[in-house]
Design an enzyme around this catalytic site. Structure first.
Site, short mmCIF file in Angstrom:
data_model
loop_
_atom_site.label_atom_id
_atom_site.label_comp_id
_atom_site.label_asym_id
_atom_site.label_seq_id
_atom_site.Cartn_x
_atom_site.Cartn_y
_atom_site.Cartn_z
N TYR A 1 9.95 -65.82 40.38
CA TYR A 1 9.31 -64.73 40.89
C TYR A 1 9.81 -63.39 40.42
CZ TYR A 1 7.35 -67.94 44.30
OH TYR A 1 6.88 -69.04 44.79
N ASP B 1 10.23 -71.87 48.52
CA ASP B 1 9.04 -71.25 49.13
C ASP B 1 8.07 -72.53 49.66
OD1 ASP B 1 7.15 -69.50 49.73
OD2 ASP B 1 6.58 -68.93 47.79
N LYS C 1 14.30 -79.73 39.32
CA LYS C 1 13.60 -80.69 38.43
C LYS C 1 14.18 -80.79 37.05
CE LYS C 1 9.15 -81.47 38.49
NZ LYS C 1 9.09 -82.81 38.75
N ASP D 1 7.84 -74.41 53.46
CA ASP D 1 6.32 -74.49 54.31
C ASP D 1 6.14 -75.95 54.84
OD1 ASP D 1 6.31 -71.69 54.19
OD2 ASP D 1 4.41 -71.76 53.36
N ASP E 1 9.95 -82.76 43.40
CA ASP E 1 8.49 -83.32 43.97
C ASP E 1 8.83 -84.52 44.97
OD1 ASP E 1 9.74 -84.25 41.73
OD2 ASP E 1 7.83 -85.17 40.90
#
Ligand code: NAD
Length: 369
Positions: free
Chosen positions: A142, A250, A193, A254, A226
């Site tokens: 970001y 992020d 990852k 959620d 993942d």
């Protein structure tokens, strides 16, 4: 008894309504002599723009810098849709995060037994769930440069974001995770990852070295981000603390949030670096929800996310573990007794107002002796 410097920034919409319930809880702790607070109040968001033409004033920023903890309600609403971009309500929150150096975002996902049936997953999968996601908040994709959209020679365009992390950035967020795990079930799952990303390789190397050096008493596992998303909906109770970068955090936070039902139930904390002299960290505590203009002023807001954020402040900023346990226990008791605001009530059943829920939690605190 130590006096904790607490800054209240209720903000806009339902922010002041849910913050008022925290104030009744704070008064109860003070009256019982269980904790002492020096409280200041300030403006942030649209209400600050109305008063000062900016989303947070210099005076209130100074109060935030001086506070042991900031409690933040919510900002925004249609009234401020057209204010200049740099003064929009959210700019107040972004400035607080930036100037206080809040690099660690803590999002607990706790499923109270009484609400297990409200989750979209089977009750046995979520009942009693208590996990904590520690997300790096100030680095990664970001913020990395270059970050741009460029026009190529053939007229097509190319968008670029840059994922970048340094070892000190990884080290400090993973330290927070290990320290928190020691106060919980002593397990950290580090999600990245490394199979396809260089930052993932560096993340894994750094957390492994830190673990060997300073935290070998804590269980550490590595999980691909993942797979972590999949495991969170398959069997989330396998986790205690999950530490991860800004982007994966992020998304994973959620996912974890929805395991527990309503937005009105979710607290969060953002922590800064430890001060070398005092050992204290700058800290801001806030519900995950926004200002909910659709229900503002109607007494419908669920104050539990805001009160739960205060419980996190007791635990992580004030070291008042017993008080935090008592408050979280009182919330569980109230839910166990069937008391519900509209957002968590079954259709057709009676719901209580924001202030009735606050009063019920204070009564439950009292009942715990
Ligand atoms: P929102 O979280 O305000 O509301 C989403 C839905 O959840 C609404 O239907 C609302 O009524 C409900 N809800 C939220 N909190 C609740 C509570 N405590 N009790 C009961 N129901 C609750 O998100 P939104 O509608 O997308 O945004 C509204 C405004 O809030 C916008 O201006 C947005 O920019 C702002 N916002 C602020 C923050 C923040 O201050 N940190 C976060 C998100 C959104």
């Amino acid at each position: 008894m130590a006096t904790h410097k607490l800054l209240l920034l209720p903000g806009d919409g339902i922010g002041p309504e849910v913050m008022a319930q925290v104030e009744t809880v704070v008064s109860w702790f003070e009256k019982r002599g269980l904790a002492g607070f020096a409280i200041e109040k300030g403006l942030v968001g649209g209400c600050a723009y109305d008063a000062h033409k900016q989303a947070i004033s210099e005076g209130d920023m100074k109060l935030a810098q001086d506070a042991d903890a900031v409690l933040f309600g919510a900002v925004g609403g249609p009234k401020w849709a057209d204010v200049p971009y740099q003064h929009r309500p959210e700019a107040g929150l972004l400035r607080l995060r930036k100037d206080l150096g809040l690099f660690a975002n803590l999002r607990p996902a706790i499923c109270y037994p009484a609400l297990a049936s409200a989750s979209s997953l089977k009750p046995e999968v979520v009942e009693g769930l208590d996990i904590l996601i520690v997300r790096e908040l100030t680095g990664g994709v970001y913020f990395g440069e270059p970050k741009e959209i460029v026009t190529l020679e053939d007229g097509s365009k190319r968008g670029v974001d840059t994922q970048v992390y340094t070892t000190p950035e990884i080290d400090r967020i993973c330290r927070v995770a290990f320290e928190l795990a020691r106060t919980r079930r002593n397990k950290v799952s580090s999600a990245e990852k490394h199979n396809v990303m260089k930052t993932g390789v560096l993340w894994k190397q750094t957390v492994t070295a830190l673990h060997a050096k300073d935290y070998s008493d804590v269980e550490l596992e590595h999980v691909l981000a993942d797979n972590c998303a999949m495991q969170l909906v398959r069997w989330p109770k396998q986790y205690d603390v999950i530490v991860t970068d800004n982007l994966f955090g992020d998304i994973l936070s959620d996912v974890a949030a929805m395991l527990t039902g309503s937005l009105g139930m979710l607290p969060s904390a953002s922590l800064g670096a430890e001060d070398a002299a005092t050992g204290k960290r700058k800290a801001l505590y806030e519900p995950v929800h926004g200002s909910a203009p659709d229900i503002a002023g109607k007494g419908l807001a669920n104050p539990i996310a805001m009160i739960g954020s205060f419980a996190m402040a007791l635990r992580y900023s004030f070291g008042a573990i017993e008080a935090a346990d008592r408050l979280e226990g009182a919330i569980a008791d109230v839910l166990g007794s069937g008391t519900r605001t509209k957002d968590i009530a079954a259709p057709g059943t009676n719901a209580v107002s924001t202030s009735e829920m606050g009063a019920a939690i204070v009564k439950a605190l009292e009942a715990r002796g």
